[in-house]
Write a protein that holds these residues in place. Sequence first.
Motif, PDB file in Angstrom:
ATOM      1  N   SER A 125       0.788  -1.233   0.000  1.00  0.00           N
ATOM      2  CA  SER A 125       0.000   0.000   0.000  1.00  0.00           C
ATOM      3  C   SER A 125       0.819   1.282   0.000  1.00  0.00           C
ATOM      4  CB  SER A 125      -0.949   0.022   1.193  1.00  0.00           C
ATOM      5  OG  SER A 125      -2.166  -0.586   0.853  1.00  0.00           O
ATOM      6  N   SER A 126       2.123   1.185   0.009  1.00  0.00           N
ATOM      7  CA  SER A 126       2.926   2.400  -0.119  1.00  0.00           C
ATOM      8  C   SER A 126       4.303   2.043  -0.660  1.00  0.00           C
ATOM      9  CB  SER A 126       3.054   3.143   1.210  1.00  0.00           C
ATOM     10  OG  SER A 126       4.112   2.630   1.979  1.00  0.00           O
ATOM     11  N   ASP A 127       4.951   2.998  -1.272  1.00  0.00           N
ATOM     12  CA  ASP A 127       6.281   2.760  -1.819  1.00  0.00           C
ATOM     13  C   ASP A 127       7.323   2.462  -0.750  1.00  0.00           C
ATOM     14  OD1 ASP A 127       5.384   2.957  -4.368  1.00  0.00           O
ATOM     15  OD2 ASP A 127       6.346   4.860  -4.841  1.00  0.00           O
ATOM     16  N   PRO A 128       7.311   3.194   0.366  1.00  0.00           N
ATOM     17  CA  PRO A 128       8.292   2.831   1.394  1.00  0.00           C
ATOM     18  C   PRO A 128       8.126   1.377   1.838  1.00  0.00           C
ATOM     19  CG  PRO A 128       7.393   4.994   1.872  1.00  0.00           C
ATOM     20  CD  PRO A 128       6.624   4.454   0.694  1.00  0.00           C
ATOM     21  N   MET A 129       6.887   0.919   1.991  1.00  0.00           N
ATOM     22  CA  MET A 129       6.683  -0.481   2.386  1.00  0.00           C
ATOM     23  C   MET A 129       7.164  -1.420   1.291  1.00  0.00           C
ATOM     24  SD  MET A 129       3.234  -0.722   4.659  1.00  0.00           S
ATOM     25  CE  MET A 129       2.099  -0.537   3.311  1.00  0.00           C
ATOM     26  N   ALA A 130       6.955  -1.020   0.035  1.00  0.00           N
ATOM     27  CA  ALA A 130       7.420  -1.866  -1.066  1.00  0.00           C
ATOM     28  C   ALA A 130       8.943  -1.966  -1.042  1.00  0.00           C
ATOM     29  CB  ALA A 130       6.934  -1.300  -2.397  1.00  0.00           C
ATOM     30  N   ALA A 131       9.590  -0.847  -0.716  1.00  0.00           N
ATOM     31  CA  ALA A 131      11.051  -0.865  -0.643  1.00  0.00           C
ATOM     32  C   ALA A 131      11.502  -1.834   0.451  1.00  0.00           C
ATOM     33  CB  ALA A 131      11.584   0.544  -0.360  1.00  0.00           C
ATOM     34  N   GLY A 132      10.792  -1.808   1.578  1.00  0.00           N
ATOM     35  CA  GLY A 132      11.108  -2.733   2.660  1.00  0.00           C
ATOM     36  C   GLY A 132      10.883  -4.176   2.228  1.00  0.00           C
ATOM     37  N   ALA A 133       9.805  -4.395   1.489  1.00  0.00           N
ATOM     38  CA  ALA A 133       9.496  -5.747   1.027  1.00  0.00           C
ATOM     39  C   ALA A 133      10.595  -6.238   0.088  1.00  0.00           C
ATOM     40  CB  ALA A 133       8.142  -5.758   0.332  1.00  0.00           C
ATOM     41  N   LEU A 134      11.039  -5.374  -0.810  1.00  0.00           N
ATOM     42  CA  LEU A 134      12.104  -5.756  -1.741  1.00  0.00           C
ATOM     43  C   LEU A 134      13.361  -6.160  -0.977  1.00  0.00           C
ATOM     44  CD1 LEU A 134      11.869  -3.040  -4.565  1.00  0.00           C
ATOM     45  CD2 LEU A 134      11.132  -5.430  -4.655  1.00  0.00           C
ATOM     46  N   ARG A 135      13.622  -5.406   0.070  1.00  0.00           N
ATOM     47  CA  ARG A 135      14.796  -5.695   0.874  1.00  0.00           C
ATOM     48  C   ARG A 135      14.680  -7.080   1.527  1.00  0.00           C
ATOM     49  NH1 ARG A 135      18.685  -2.883   3.864  1.00  0.00           N
ATOM     50  NH2 ARG A 135      18.135  -0.930   2.849  1.00  0.00           N
ATOM     51  N   ALA A 136      13.497  -7.355   2.061  1.00  0.00           N
ATOM     52  CA  ALA A 136      13.279  -8.658   2.695  1.00  0.00           C
ATOM     53  C   ALA A 136      13.425  -9.780   1.669  1.00  0.00           C
ATOM     54  CB  ALA A 136      11.898  -8.705   3.339  1.00  0.00           C
ATOM     55  N   LEU A 137      12.907  -9.536   0.468  1.00  0.00           N
ATOM     56  CA  LEU A 137      12.973 -10.556  -0.574  1.00  0.00           C
ATOM     57  C   LEU A 137      14.413 -10.806  -0.989  1.00  0.00           C
ATOM     58  CD1 LEU A 137       9.861  -9.453  -2.638  1.00  0.00           C
ATOM     59  CD2 LEU A 137      10.157 -11.649  -1.468  1.00  0.00           C
ATOM     60  N   ARG A 138      15.170  -9.719  -1.068  1.00  0.00           N
ATOM     61  CA  ARG A 138      16.561  -9.888  -1.461  1.00  0.00           C
ATOM     62  C   ARG A 138      17.311 -10.703  -0.406  1.00  0.00           C
ATOM     63  NH1 ARG A 138      20.099  -4.915  -2.050  1.00  0.00           N
ATOM     64  NH2 ARG A 138      18.094  -4.137  -2.748  1.00  0.00           N
ATOM     65  N   SER A 139      17.074 -10.355   0.869  1.00  0.00           N
ATOM     66  CA  SER A 139      17.731 -11.108   1.944  1.00  0.00           C
ATOM     67  C   SER A 139      17.383 -12.582   1.874  1.00  0.00           C
ATOM     68  CB  SER A 139      17.289 -10.587   3.318  1.00  0.00           C
ATOM     69  OG  SER A 139      17.559  -9.227   3.424  1.00  0.00           O
ATOM     70  N   ALA A 140      16.141 -12.852   1.468  1.00  0.00           N
ATOM     71  CA  ALA A 140      15.692 -14.243   1.421  1.00  0.00           C
ATOM     72  C   ALA A 140      16.116 -14.924   0.121  1.00  0.00           C
ATOM     73  CB  ALA A 140      14.181 -14.293   1.577  1.00  0.00           C
ATOM     74  N   ILE A 154      11.825   7.114  -4.506  1.00  0.00           N
ATOM     75  CA  ILE A 154      11.875   5.702  -4.168  1.00  0.00           C
ATOM     76  C   ILE A 154      11.724   4.825  -5.399  1.00  0.00           C
ATOM     77  CG2 ILE A 154      10.802   3.847  -2.841  1.00  0.00           C
ATOM     78  CD1 ILE A 154       9.877   5.895  -0.851  1.00  0.00           C
ATOM     79  N   ALA A 155      10.603   5.011  -6.088  1.00  0.00           N
ATOM     80  CA  ALA A 155      10.205   4.046  -7.111  1.00  0.00           C
ATOM     81  C   ALA A 155      11.269   3.828  -8.182  1.00  0.00           C
ATOM     82  CB  ALA A 155       8.895   4.487  -7.739  1.00  0.00           C
ATOM     83  N   ALA A 156      11.890   4.906  -8.600  1.00  0.00           N
ATOM     84  CA  ALA A 156      12.853   4.770  -9.684  1.00  0.00           C
ATOM     85  C   ALA A 156      14.209   4.302  -9.167  1.00  0.00           C
ATOM     86  CB  ALA A 156      12.997   6.113 -10.410  1.00  0.00           C
ATOM     87  N   TRP A 157      14.351   4.283  -7.844  1.00  0.00           N
ATOM     88  CA  TRP A 157      15.656   4.004  -7.264  1.00  0.00           C
ATOM     89  C   TRP A 157      15.787   2.604  -6.699  1.00  0.00           C
ATOM     90  CZ3 TRP A 157      20.037   7.108  -6.553  1.00  0.00           C
ATOM     91  CH2 TRP A 157      19.936   8.371  -7.148  1.00  0.00           C
ATOM     92  N   THR A 158      14.666   1.935  -6.536  1.00  0.00           N
ATOM     93  CA  THR A 158      14.768   0.602  -5.949  1.00  0.00           C
ATOM     94  C   THR A 158      15.406  -0.334  -6.966  1.00  0.00           C
ATOM     95  OG1 THR A 158      12.537   0.111  -6.728  1.00  0.00           O
ATOM     96  CG2 THR A 158      12.763   0.840  -4.444  1.00  0.00           C
TER      97      THR A 158
END
Lengths: 326, 326
Positions: free
Chosen positions: A241-256, A275-279
């Motif tokens: 529901s927000s870009d900051p949360m998506a950035a956090g999710a991407l981070r978790a996915l990468r770690s996993a 955010i969006a263009a930088w993730t």
Amino acid sequence: VLAGVSRATVSRVVNGSPRVSPAVRETVEHAVAELGYVPNLAARSLVTQRTDAVACVVSEPESRIFSDPFFGSVIRGVSRGLASEGLQMLLLMVQSAEDYPRVARFMAGGHVDGALMFSLHEGDPLPRIARDLGLPAVFGGRPWTTGPDVSYVDADNRGGGRSATQHLIDRGCHRIATITGPLDHLASLDRLAGFEDAFADAAAPVSPQLVVCGDFTQEGGQRAMEQLLLLEPPVDGVFCSSDPMAAGALRALRSAGRKVPDDVAVVGFDDHEQIAAWTDPPLTTVHQDPDFMGEMLVKLLVTRLRGEPVPEPLVLPTRLVVRESA
Amino acid sequence: VLAGVSRATVSRVVNGSPRVSPAVRETVEHAVAELGYVPNLAARSLVTQRTDAVACVVSEPESRIFSDPFFGSVIRGVSRGLASEGLQMLLLMVQSAEDYPRVARFMAGGHVDGALMFSLHEGDPLPRIARDLGLPAVFGGRPWTTGPDVSYVDADNRGGGRSATQHLIDRGCHRIATITGPLDHLASLDRLAGFEDAFADAAAPVSPQLVVCGDFTQEGGQRAMEQLLLLEPPVDGVFCSSDPMAAGALRALRSAGRKVPDDVAVVGFDDHEQIAAWTDPPLTTVHQDPDFMGEMLVKLLVTRLRGEPVPEPLVLPTRLVVRESA
DNA sequence: ATGAAAGCGCTAACAT
DNA sequence: ATGTTAGCGCTTTCAT
């Protein structure tokens, strides 16, 4: 008063009245500049009943104000809008429950002609306060209690949530989850409703365990994603529901060690440039225009300030911007 | 006035004067609640010459206000401090040169008892305005023009820059660069001076091409780092004047395939939780306490408001926090 | 075109 | 303990 003329004349000069001779105007202006005279606005507003200032109240206990770029953009828009109307913006922050009385007193005290209020949570007393005061107010985001005379500007959160989810379905995801914002926030609920709409369209059920609650922050998104990663069978699509949360999710996915978008597709909401263009990978996300929202808020408030009929609420369109994360 | 008593009595009740009988107080309080009466603060301040509000002016043309967490923390501290003093914070933003007149008029208009000013750039007219107005002011960050009666709170930027650079030297870096903040900003200059101090301590010269100018943003840091990557022999250590810039630098280094800290060691400045602990690798950075800085700003302003002797400027300590990036 | 005078809503000094 | 009065600095009829 001391340039050989009366106070009244000075007042006329300062306020640019046409009923004053150019000669005298000249003299007075000189004297004003000389003495560094500045009109006392408190006294002026006492008689005119106007202050040419409006309050911009952000009610965000956890001070997401500064961490979430959304507010920054809205406020920039508001600031620009008010400036062009010659109004001064007074930003007031409500960080804890104890702040309400002071802010309420401030607004009641006639310091402002109107108010813009943001990010209201369920049960927030601000709308009541403004109504009781008869203070013109416009809300950023649909408030919890609406009525015929409440003005607001909102984004089409539901439509955005729907098209984001639709996109995940279209690209073939089968286990789609969502990370919501705080649920005392109508925008979160609307985005979630859009998520459910898309499932309804596809005549598919929403599994409760695929709906997890975040808080709009990156940390919250990461935690929520970590939780989703525990599920079996594995999730292959997430609407955040927000870009900051998506950035956090991407981070978790990468770690996993999960690949985005191949293992898990991710869609955000906001489309913040920052955010969006930088993730990594760049985020597919729902675009909204907070800057424009700020300007519209001002526009609505100004029509109310003029005593014109209460304008219709405005719902600004959102649209999906497809990048690489989904 | 209508509860069978005079305005004066009402005033006494509202202001909590002791010279009023409990019985009458009771009655009046009832009537006040009944009628939803609220004192007009404009009228009050017209006679008391006080407003119980202070302006918090952020002069940042590029609206770093919302993107850089530093401001958020300082303002949170200020907000808390003022709240505990019963003062209302009015946040005013100066985004472009046209905003100065409006803000100046606002402060001149007697809307506030004092002002807190941040992030002043070279030649900013705000300090002059406050002085001419006789408005008590305290600056966040040493202003460009100081004098015996200017109060400010600053971080030990120079000392921080020095220990950051010292750390790079100690860990054996031989080609150490720095990415500065905007140079019309005294904090940037001070941090750069600290960088140079460390070289002077080591009796080593500073190569001009190893000093590149950033703008405190992540994008700026990335661009600056890309520029540094072009240099031969290659840089093996970088002191970045802010955490966002350090994050940008890390990103540029990752894109270029350089290992941190093995190929290039990176040190930041700020120690924002939101950034420093989250980067990959976690950032070695200079810690400062913006929250506390905000509270001290309020403390100094309050002593000035009370008409007490002008307090000494405060320079808050900084210290290096070693994590993994250097 | 300009000055005189009233009054905005409040507080504070004074009188009772 | 409470009412009366003056006045904060400005704008605004109303006269002139």
